[in-house]
Write a protein that holds these residues in place. Structure first.
Motif, PDB file in Angstrom:
ATOM      1  N   ILE A  42       0.834  -1.201   0.000  1.00  0.00           N
ATOM      2  CA  ILE A  42       0.000   0.000   0.000  1.00  0.00           C
ATOM      3  C   ILE A  42       0.871   1.255   0.000  1.00  0.00           C
ATOM      4  N   TYR A  43       1.943   1.235   0.781  1.00  0.00           N
ATOM      5  CA  TYR A  43       2.861   2.380   0.786  1.00  0.00           C
ATOM      6  C   TYR A  43       3.470   2.585  -0.598  1.00  0.00           C
ATOM      7  N   ASP A  44       3.891   1.493  -1.225  1.00  0.00           N
ATOM      8  CA  ASP A  44       4.508   1.588  -2.553  1.00  0.00           C
ATOM      9  C   ASP A  44       3.530   2.070  -3.616  1.00  0.00           C
ATOM     10  N   SER A  45       2.220   1.929  -3.346  1.00  0.00           N
ATOM     11  CA  SER A  45       1.216   2.391  -4.306  1.00  0.00           C
ATOM     12  C   SER A  45       1.010   3.901  -4.250  1.00  0.00           C
ATOM     13  N   GLY A  46       1.663   4.570  -3.287  1.00  0.00           N
ATOM     14  CA  GLY A  46       1.563   6.017  -3.191  1.00  0.00           C
ATOM     15  C   GLY A  46       0.744   6.538  -2.035  1.00  0.00           C
TER      16      GLY A  46
END
Length: 213
Positions: free
Chosen positions: A56-60
């Motif tokens: 989720i963090y990597d998705s922005g």
């Protein structure tokens, strides 16, 4: 101004109550909820479990808020707070549009001030804490990290609450009392003496019922 994307960590009743306050503020786009259940009865998608936070963090999505409630034990909220910060998320402060918070108050990251609550002058509240609906925290109080001040509780001036403290619904604490770390105050209690670390107290006047170890 674009709304900031925010993921909520933990479904349930407290999550629903916090979500209502977030919607009123109009500052955040809540993208979904992290929960161990597939369905939580909210009009929001369950994005996964704790293990999915990296994705989720990597998705922005770089903001997270712990929305698990507590009923006397704040350890799970502490664990989740540490988890999301270790993953790189920032924790916003949420102050209800109907709360009254003096401009001199200091509020730590991830803390939620719920509807109808009052936080008075020169009070300091730590990270990841809950000041629940209708609670009153008077002047010069010091509230630690990962605390929960439950609905309708009243803390008089100069009260100190240690980390992971739980102040039960409708309880009253007179001025300058110190409530120890991980202490629990039972609902409706009247506290007129200092409360030791790791103790559970209740009654009017409040007395020690047991220790947590």
């Amino acid at each position: 101004m674009d709304k900031q994307k925010l993921v909520l960590v933990g479904g349930g009743g407290h999550c629903r109550a916090v979500l209502a306050q977030i919607k009123q503020l109009g500052k955040f786009e809540v993208v979904g909820v992290i929960d161990e259940r597939d369905s939580i009865g909210l009009d929001l998608p369950v994005l996964g479990r704790d293990r999915d936070l990296d994705r989720i963090y990597d998705s922005g999505v770089h903001l997270a808020l712990v929305t698990v409630g507590s009923t006397g034990d704040n350890a799970n909220r502490q664990r989740l707070c540490r988890l999301v910060t270790e993953k790189g998320f920032s924790l916003p402060v949420i102050v209800s549009a109907t709360a009254m918070v003096d401009e001199t108050v200091t509020i730590g990251a991830g803390t939620v001030i719920m509807a109808g609550s009052i936080v008075n002058v020169n009070t300091v509240i730590g990270i990841n804490s809950i000041v629940n609906s209708g609670a009153i925290i008077e002047h010069d109080c010091r509230i630690g990290d990962h605390c929960h001040i439950a609905p309708g509780a009243c803390l008089s001036g100069g009260v100190q609450v240690g980390d992971l403290g739980f102040i039960g619904a409708g309880s009253t604490i007179i001025q300058n009392i110190k409530v120890g770390k991980e202490a629990t105050i039972g609902a409706g209690s009247v506290v007129i003496e200092d409360v030791p670390d790791n103790s559970v107290v209740a009654g009017n006047p409040a007395r020690i019922i047991r220790y947590k170890f």
